[in-house]
Design a protein around this motif. Structure first.
Motif, PDB file in Angstrom:
ATOM      1  N   ASP A 134     -10.981   5.193  10.700  1.00  0.00           N
ATOM      2  CA  ASP A 134      -9.804   4.317  10.657  1.00  0.00           C
ATOM      3  C   ASP A 134      -9.002   4.477   9.364  1.00  0.00           C
ATOM      4  O   ASP A 134      -7.856   4.899   9.411  1.00  0.00           O
ATOM      5  N   PHE A 135      -9.598   4.132   8.234  1.00  0.00           N
ATOM      6  CA  PHE A 135      -8.857   4.261   6.984  1.00  0.00           C
ATOM      7  C   PHE A 135      -9.822   4.546   5.839  1.00  0.00           C
ATOM      8  O   PHE A 135     -11.014   4.261   5.926  1.00  0.00           O
ATOM      9  N   VAL A 136      -9.274   5.121   4.769  1.00  0.00           N
ATOM     10  CA  VAL A 136     -10.047   5.315   3.539  1.00  0.00           C
ATOM     11  C   VAL A 136      -9.168   4.915   2.363  1.00  0.00           C
ATOM     12  O   VAL A 136      -7.941   5.055   2.417  1.00  0.00           O
ATOM     13  N   VAL A 137      -9.807   4.416   1.299  1.00  0.00           N
ATOM     14  CA  VAL A 137      -9.057   3.930   0.132  1.00  0.00           C
ATOM     15  C   VAL A 137      -9.708   4.450  -1.133  1.00  0.00           C
ATOM     16  O   VAL A 137     -10.888   4.818  -1.141  1.00  0.00           O
ATOM     17  N   SER A 138      -8.934   4.472  -2.213  1.00  0.00           N
ATOM     18  CA  SER A 138      -9.533   4.817  -3.506  1.00  0.00           C
ATOM     19  C   SER A 138      -8.617   4.353  -4.617  1.00  0.00           C
ATOM     20  O   SER A 138      -7.431   4.074  -4.393  1.00  0.00           O
ATOM     21  N   GLY A 139      -9.167   4.206  -5.822  1.00  0.00           N
ATOM     22  CA  GLY A 139      -8.357   3.815  -6.971  1.00  0.00           C
ATOM     23  C   GLY A 139      -8.741   2.449  -7.512  1.00  0.00           C
ATOM     24  O   GLY A 139      -9.676   1.806  -7.047  1.00  0.00           O
ATOM     25  N   THR A 140      -7.964   1.990  -8.529  1.00  0.00           N
ATOM     26  CA  THR A 140      -8.269   0.708  -9.165  1.00  0.00           C
ATOM     27  C   THR A 140      -8.021  -0.450  -8.203  1.00  0.00           C
ATOM     28  O   THR A 140      -8.626  -1.510  -8.334  1.00  0.00           O
ATOM     29  N   ALA A 141      -7.118  -0.244  -7.217  1.00  0.00           N
ATOM     30  CA  ALA A 141      -6.817  -1.331  -6.274  1.00  0.00           C
ATOM     31  C   ALA A 141      -7.673  -1.244  -5.026  1.00  0.00           C
ATOM     32  O   ALA A 141      -7.378  -1.872  -4.011  1.00  0.00           O
ATOM     33  N   LEU A 145      -7.350  -3.037  -1.371  1.00  0.00           N
ATOM     34  CA  LEU A 145      -6.946  -2.157  -0.266  1.00  0.00           C
ATOM     35  C   LEU A 145      -7.905  -2.288   0.903  1.00  0.00           C
ATOM     36  O   LEU A 145      -7.484  -2.318   2.058  1.00  0.00           O
ATOM     37  N   TYR A 146      -9.216  -2.337   0.621  1.00  0.00           N
ATOM     38  CA  TYR A 146     -10.188  -2.508   1.715  1.00  0.00           C
ATOM     39  C   TYR A 146      -9.858  -3.743   2.526  1.00  0.00           C
ATOM     40  O   TYR A 146      -9.825  -3.721   3.758  1.00  0.00           O
ATOM     41  N   GLY A 147      -9.602  -4.856   1.799  1.00  0.00           N
ATOM     42  CA  GLY A 147      -9.307  -6.106   2.490  1.00  0.00           C
ATOM     43  C   GLY A 147      -8.050  -6.007   3.329  1.00  0.00           C
ATOM     44  O   GLY A 147      -8.035  -6.368   4.515  1.00  0.00           O
ATOM     45  N   ALA A 148      -6.976  -5.496   2.714  1.00  0.00           N
ATOM     46  CA  ALA A 148      -5.695  -5.425   3.423  1.00  0.00           C
ATOM     47  C   ALA A 148      -5.776  -4.510   4.635  1.00  0.00           C
ATOM     48  O   ALA A 148      -5.292  -4.844   5.718  1.00  0.00           O
ATOM     49  N   CYS A 149      -6.405  -3.339   4.471  1.00  0.00           N
ATOM     50  CA  CYS A 149      -6.508  -2.405   5.595  1.00  0.00           C
ATOM     51  C   CYS A 149      -7.340  -2.992   6.724  1.00  0.00           C
ATOM     52  O   CYS A 149      -6.971  -2.893   7.901  1.00  0.00           O
ATOM     53  N   GLU A 150      -8.453  -3.592   6.378  1.00  0.00           N
ATOM     54  CA  GLU A 150      -9.332  -4.171   7.403  1.00  0.00           C
ATOM     55  C   GLU A 150      -8.583  -5.197   8.236  1.00  0.00           C
ATOM     56  O   GLU A 150      -8.747  -5.269   9.449  1.00  0.00           O
ATOM     57  N   PHE A 163       3.390   3.661   9.787  1.00  0.00           N
ATOM     58  CA  PHE A 163       4.118   3.614   8.525  1.00  0.00           C
ATOM     59  C   PHE A 163       4.237   2.175   8.027  1.00  0.00           C
ATOM     60  O   PHE A 163       3.975   1.881   6.856  1.00  0.00           O
ATOM     61  N   GLU A 164       4.632   1.277   8.926  1.00  0.00           N
ATOM     62  CA  GLU A 164       4.767  -0.128   8.517  1.00  0.00           C
ATOM     63  C   GLU A 164       3.440  -0.676   8.018  1.00  0.00           C
ATOM     64  O   GLU A 164       3.372  -1.337   6.981  1.00  0.00           O
ATOM     65  N   THR A 165       2.388  -0.392   8.771  1.00  0.00           N
ATOM     66  CA  THR A 165       1.070  -0.957   8.427  1.00  0.00           C
ATOM     67  C   THR A 165       0.593  -0.454   7.084  1.00  0.00           C
ATOM     68  O   THR A 165       0.148  -1.245   6.232  1.00  0.00           O
ATOM     69  N   ILE A 166       0.676   0.859   6.872  1.00  0.00           N
ATOM     70  CA  ILE A 166       0.134   1.389   5.629  1.00  0.00           C
ATOM     71  C   ILE A 166       0.972   0.933   4.443  1.00  0.00           C
ATOM     72  O   ILE A 166       0.440   0.652   3.362  1.00  0.00           O
ATOM     73  N   SER A 167       2.281   0.804   4.656  1.00  0.00           N
ATOM     74  CA  SER A 167       3.140   0.349   3.553  1.00  0.00           C
ATOM     75  C   SER A 167       2.809  -1.073   3.166  1.00  0.00           C
ATOM     76  O   SER A 167       2.678  -1.393   1.978  1.00  0.00           O
ATOM     77  N   GLN A 168       2.666  -1.936   4.172  1.00  0.00           N
ATOM     78  CA  GLN A 168       2.337  -3.342   3.872  1.00  0.00           C
ATOM     79  C   GLN A 168       0.986  -3.441   3.179  1.00  0.00           C
ATOM     80  O   GLN A 168       0.813  -4.176   2.206  1.00  0.00           O
ATOM     81  N   ALA A 169       0.020  -2.677   3.679  1.00  0.00           N
ATOM     82  CA  ALA A 169      -1.325  -2.734   3.084  1.00  0.00           C
ATOM     83  C   ALA A 169      -1.272  -2.288   1.629  1.00  0.00           C
ATOM     84  O   ALA A 169      -1.853  -2.930   0.741  1.00  0.00           O
TER      85      ALA A 169
END
Lengths: 204, 235
Positions: A134-141, A145-150, A163-169
Motif C-alpha cells: 500500500d504505502f511506504v514512508v521515511s524521514g523525520t516525519a 506519515l504512517y498515521g496519515a497514510c493509514e 495524487f490528492e491522497t498522497i498530497s494531503q497525507a
C-alpha cells in the motif's frame, strides 16, 4: 543531536491502480536553520523507476549519484532498463557494503514492474528491505506519515485520486514536524506519463 | 613458418599480427572430441561424443555436459581439465549476479563474463590460454540462445554449430539440415544424425551425451534410457 535528523526530510510512496505516486518535502535545514526550500529528494532512475532518499543530505546526493552510475552501466551492458525489484536488491547490496560505516539515508523505491504492476519498497540505512502493498514512508516525519497514510489510503485508486491522497497525507504530516516541510514535490507515474507537481503548504 | 620464433611467448604478437598461442589453443580444440549445438524454435540442444580411453572407465561417472545455472548448460571440445576450471568460474559469476540483483543472469551476460575470463588469460603474464571452446545453451526472457566461446575470448551466437575433430563435415551436414522453425525434438534427432556422420564405431547411449533446454527453462542432461529412445526413433 541525532544524525538522521540533522537535515530533516519526509518521503512517502503509494500504490494505485496500475500507477504509483512518490512525494517528498522540499526543506533542507542545518538543524534548526532552514537553508534551502527547493531540495530535490526524489530522483528518476528511468521512466518507470523513481527513488526518494531521506536522511543526511550529503549521503542522499552521493548515493543517488552512485545508483545512477550503476544503472547507466547496467543499461549499456544489458540493453534494457532495470526492473524495480532488481534495483531494490541492488540498493540493498550497496547499502550493506557499508555495514560498518553506513550511508545515513533511508531510500524509498517506487516503480512499475512487468505488466505495469506498481512496486514500492523502503529499507533502512543498512539495506533491510521492507516491501509493502500500500504505502511506504521515511524521514523525520515518518511517524506522522504512517498515521496519515493509514487513515487516508484506499486500494486501487486512479492517478487523480492518488495524487490528492498522497498530497494531503504529506502536507498534514510535515505540518506536525518542524524539520520537514516548505512545500511538497509529487510525482504520479502511470504506464504512459509522469506527472510532476509542486505543492504549496505551510511555508514554515 | 616464420612465426615460430614468436610462438614461445603468449603475450607477443607475431609479425603477421597473430597471437600464435591462441592459434595453438584452437588446434587443441580442433583435435578434441566433436560437440555440437542446435537452436530450435522452442529450445536448444547440445551434444557431444563421449569416447573413453578404455572400456574399464566407468562411463557413468564422466559428465561432459554441465549446468552453469538451472537454465544454462554448456559442453566443450578440447581439454577437459580447462573446461572444469571455466565451469567453476562461470558458476561463481552467475551466483554473484544472482546475489546482487536477485535475478537469474541473462545468457548473454554470462557468456560475456566467461569470454572475458578467457580473454584475460591471453593478456596476462605467466598463464596460457584455455584449450577449450565452449558451447553455451540457455533459455531466458529473450528465448532460446546458443553461443560459442573460443580460447581467444571471442563469442558468437549460432543457430547451429559444431566444434572438434569432425567440425567441417558436421557443419556442412547442419547447414543442409537446419530449418528456422525446427522444434526441439527434431533438433535432437538432427543432432544425433550429425554426430553419427563422423562417428567411429557404433553410436549408443553409452558413448554420446545430450543436454537440452525447452520453454520450461530447465536445462537437463538426458539419461541413457532417454538417449536410447531417441536413437531408436532415428533408426
Amino acid at each position: 543531536m541525532q544524525i538522521f535528523e540533522y537535515n530533516g526530510s519526509a518521503v512517502v510512496a503509494m500504490v494505485g491502480k496500475n500507477c504509483f505516486a512518490i512525494a517528498s518535502d522540499r526543506r533542507l535545514g542545518v538543524q534548526l536553520q532552514t537553508i534551502a526550500t527547493d531540495f530535490q529528494r526524489i530522483s528518476k532512475i528511468h521512466d518507470h523507476l523513481f527513488i526518494g532518499l531521506s536522511g543526511l543530505a550529503t549521503d542522499v546526493q552521493t548515493l543517488y549519484q552512485r545508483l545512477v552510475f550503476r544503472h547507466k552501466l547496467y543499461q549499456l551492458r544489458e540493453e534494457r532498463d532495470m526492473k524495480p525489484e532488481t534495483f531494490a536488491s541492488l540498493v540493498s547490496a550497496i547499502l550493506y557494503e557499508k555495514r560498518f560505516g553506513p550511508y545515513l539515508c533511508q531510500p524509498v523505491i517506487a516503480g512499475l514492474g512487468d505488466d505495469n504492476k506498481p512496486f514500492i519498497c523502503t529499507m533502512d540505512s543498512i539495506g533491510a528491505k521492507e516491501l509493502a502493498k500500500d504505502f511506504v514512508v521515511s524521514g523525520t516525519a515518518s511517524e506522522s506519515l504512517y498515521g496519515a497514510c493509514e487513515a487516508m489510503f484506499k486500494p486501487d485508486m486512479e492517478a487523480e485520486e492518488l495524487f490528492e491522497t498522497i498530497s494531503q497525507a504529506l502536507l498534514s504530516s510535515v505540518d506536525r514536524d518542524c524539520l520537514s516541510g516548505w512545500g511538497g514535490h509529487v510525482y504520479v507515474v502511470t504506464p504512459n506519463e509522469i506527472k510532476e507537481k509542486i505543492l504549496k503548504g505551510r511555508m514554515d | 613458418m616464420g612465426d615460430s620464433q614468436y610462438s614461445f611467448s603468449l603475450t607477443t604478437f607475431s609479425p603477421s599480427g597473430k597471437l600464435v598461442q591462441i592459434e595453438h589453443a584452437l588446434t587443441a580444440v580442433g583435435s578434441g572430441q566433436t560437440s555440437l549445438g542446435i537452436k530450435a524454435s522452442n529450445g536448444v540442444v547440445i551434444a557431444t561424443e563421449k569416447k573413453l580411453p578404455s572400456i574399464l572407465v566407468d562411463e557413468a561417472s564422466v559428465q561432459k555436459i554441465q549446468h552453469l545455472t538451472p537454465n544454462i548448460g554448456t559442453v566443450y571440445s578440447g581439454m577437459g581439465p580447462d573446461f572444469r576450471v571455466l565451469v567453476r568460474k562461470s558458476r561463481k559469476q552467475a551466483e554473484q549476479y544472482l546475489r546482487l540483483y536477485k535475478e537469474p543472469i541473462p545468457v548473454t551476460q554470462l557468456v560475456r563474463e566467461t569470454a572475458t575470463v578467457m580473454q584475460e588469460f591471453t593478456q596476462s603474464g605467466g598463464v596460457r590460454p584455455f584449450g577449450v571452446s565452449l558451447l553455451v545453451a540457455g533459455y531466458d526472457d529473450k528465448g532460446p540462445q546458443l553461443y560459442q566461446v573460443d580460447p581467444s575470448g571471442s563469442y558468437f551466437s549460432w543457430k547451429a554449430s559444431a566444434m572438434g575433430k569432425n567440425v567441417s563435415n558436421a557443419k556442412t551436414f547442419l547447414e543442409k539440415r537446419y530449418t528456422e522453425d525446427m522444434e526441439l525434438d527434431d533438433a535432437i534427432h538432427t543432432a544425433i544424425l550429425t554426430l553419427k556422420e563422423g562417428f567411429e564405431g557404433e553410436i549408443s547411449s553409452k558413448n554420446i551425451e545430450i543436454g537440452k533446454i525447452g520453454a520450461d527453462k530447465v536445462f537437463r542432461v538426458l539419461t541413457p534410457a532417454e538417449i536410447d529412445d531417441y536413437l531408436a526413433e532415428v533408426e
